[in-house]
Design a protein around this motif. Sequence first.
Motif, PDB file in Angstrom:
ATOM      1  N   SER A  30       0.826  -1.136   0.118  1.00 40.82           N
ATOM      2  CA  SER A  30      -0.248   0.001  -0.121  1.00 40.82           C
ATOM      3  C   SER A  30       0.983   1.450  -0.071  1.00 40.82           C
ATOM      4  O   SER A  30       0.621   2.154  -0.942  1.00 40.82           O
ATOM      5  CB  SER A  30      -0.958  -0.079   1.181  1.00 40.82           C
ATOM      6  OG  SER A  30      -1.754  -1.002   1.094  1.00 40.82           O
ATOM      7  N   ASN A  33       2.505   1.485  -3.345  1.00 39.87           N
ATOM      8  CA  ASN A  33       1.769   2.115  -4.559  1.00 39.87           C
ATOM      9  C   ASN A  33       1.382   3.530  -4.171  1.00 39.87           C
ATOM     10  O   ASN A  33       1.381   4.264  -5.180  1.00 39.87           O
ATOM     11  CB  ASN A  33       0.226   1.185  -4.556  1.00 39.87           C
ATOM     12  CG  ASN A  33       0.345  -0.005  -5.125  1.00 39.87           C
ATOM     13  OD1 ASN A  33       1.169  -0.290  -6.143  1.00 39.87           O
ATOM     14  ND2 ASN A  33      -0.188  -1.294  -4.496  1.00 39.87           N
ATOM     15  N   LEU A  34       1.370   4.032  -3.115  1.00 42.13           N
ATOM     16  CA  LEU A  34       1.165   5.536  -2.823  1.00 42.13           C
ATOM     17  C   LEU A  34       2.246   6.258  -3.361  1.00 42.13           C
ATOM     18  O   LEU A  34       2.030   7.175  -3.845  1.00 42.13           O
ATOM     19  CB  LEU A  34       0.879   5.787  -1.381  1.00 42.13           C
ATOM     20  CG  LEU A  34      -0.582   5.418  -0.711  1.00 42.13           C
ATOM     21  CD1 LEU A  34      -0.538   5.547   0.648  1.00 42.13           C
ATOM     22  CD2 LEU A  34      -1.545   6.445  -1.391  1.00 42.13           C
ATOM     23  N   THR A  35       3.559   5.798  -3.141  1.00 48.05           N
ATOM     24  CA  THR A  35       4.743   6.616  -3.393  1.00 48.05           C
ATOM     25  C   THR A  35       5.378   6.304  -4.785  1.00 48.05           C
ATOM     26  O   THR A  35       6.009   7.182  -5.349  1.00 48.05           O
ATOM     27  CB  THR A  35       5.770   6.403  -2.261  1.00 48.05           C
ATOM     28  OG1 THR A  35       6.060   4.940  -2.395  1.00 48.05           O
ATOM     29  CG2 THR A  35       5.144   6.681  -1.033  1.00 48.05           C
ATOM     30  N   LYS A 140       3.023  10.161   4.827  1.00 45.82           N
ATOM     31  CA  LYS A 140       2.075   9.392   3.746  1.00 45.82           C
ATOM     32  C   LYS A 140       1.965   7.876   3.641  1.00 45.82           C
ATOM     33  O   LYS A 140       1.178   7.166   3.555  1.00 45.82           O
ATOM     34  CB  LYS A 140       1.936  10.316   2.415  1.00 45.82           C
ATOM     35  CG  LYS A 140       0.979   9.944   1.386  1.00 45.82           C
ATOM     36  CD  LYS A 140       1.562  10.411   0.161  1.00 45.82           C
ATOM     37  CE  LYS A 140       0.580  10.041  -1.110  1.00 45.82           C
ATOM     38  NZ  LYS A 140       1.053  10.764  -2.222  1.00 45.82           N
ATOM     39  N   ALA A 141       3.350   7.544   3.757  1.00 45.70           N
ATOM     40  CA  ALA A 141       3.698   6.158   3.669  1.00 45.70           C
ATOM     41  C   ALA A 141       3.565   5.379   5.018  1.00 45.70           C
ATOM     42  O   ALA A 141       3.653   3.982   4.834  1.00 45.70           O
ATOM     43  CB  ALA A 141       4.823   5.633   3.002  1.00 45.70           C
ATOM     44  N   ILE A 146      -1.509   5.614   5.482  1.00 48.09           N
ATOM     45  CA  ILE A 146      -2.234   4.651   4.374  1.00 48.09           C
ATOM     46  C   ILE A 146      -3.516   4.238   4.905  1.00 48.09           C
ATOM     47  O   ILE A 146      -4.645   4.638   4.102  1.00 48.09           O
ATOM     48  CB  ILE A 146      -1.373   3.377   4.513  1.00 48.09           C
ATOM     49  CG1 ILE A 146      -0.022   3.451   3.973  1.00 48.09           C
ATOM     50  CG2 ILE A 146      -2.222   2.262   3.862  1.00 48.09           C
ATOM     51  CD1 ILE A 146       0.880   2.427   4.226  1.00 48.09           C
ATOM     52  N   GLY A 149      -5.732   7.645   3.800  1.00 49.66           N
ATOM     53  CA  GLY A 149      -5.802   7.610   2.531  1.00 49.66           C
ATOM     54  C   GLY A 149      -6.862   6.725   2.208  1.00 49.66           C
ATOM     55  O   GLY A 149      -7.785   6.803   1.408  1.00 49.66           O
ATOM     56  N   ARG A 153     -10.658   7.553   0.556  1.00 50.36           N
ATOM     57  CA  ARG A 153     -11.231   6.901  -0.731  1.00 50.36           C
ATOM     58  C   ARG A 153     -12.227   6.283  -0.471  1.00 50.36           C
ATOM     59  O   ARG A 153     -13.246   6.149  -1.353  1.00 50.36           O
ATOM     60  CB  ARG A 153      -9.981   5.987  -1.354  1.00 50.36           C
ATOM     61  CG  ARG A 153      -8.937   6.845  -2.025  1.00 50.36           C
ATOM     62  CD  ARG A 153      -7.798   5.794  -2.590  1.00 50.36           C
ATOM     63  NE  ARG A 153      -7.295   4.892  -1.802  1.00 50.36           N
ATOM     64  CZ  ARG A 153      -6.542   5.013  -1.182  1.00 50.36           C
ATOM     65  NH1 ARG A 153      -5.718   6.050  -0.940  1.00 50.36           N
ATOM     66  NH2 ARG A 153      -5.796   3.847  -0.576  1.00 50.36           N
TER      67      ARG A 153
END
Length: 158
Positions: A30, A33-35, A140-141, A146, A149, A153
């Motif tokens: 996850s 994929n975000l970064t 963010k990671a 995660i 985020g 979503r």
Amino acid sequence: MTQSRFTVPEPVGRMLALLPAYPGSLLFVSALNLTLKERLPEDVQQSMTGKHFRISVTDAKLGFDFIWTQSGFVAGSNMGDADLNISASAHDFLLLAQRKEDPDTLFFSRRLSMEGDTELGLLVKNTLDAMELNVFELVKAAPLGILAGMRSRLKWPL
């Protein structure tokens, strides 16, 4: 002044080794994929398609298995031999993510190892080296980032 290196204590590593691998791999992909997902060049994506990667955190005795598919990184568990296994301590991985240490320096000082497909390893290293620093926004990671985020979503009220 030399920075001291943190090491996960052996008893903690032994306890972490008892945890199931898949949830950790799911969190890890996850974050990847975000970064990285949107930043990987098409030729790199094609070269990585179907390849099995393993990140081994040596002192924490944790392994994160994943593959690259056309839709991004996908978590796995007990996937057999990896095409590329990258190993280092938790501290050294943190230094790499923060760009406070160079992968070549860690490799030649035997603090980072790559086993398996060397060409794939060099492709991954060179791709990451070419990316802007802001790609690795650790907040963010991080697990809470995660989850935040995912919550936004999915429009969860919490």
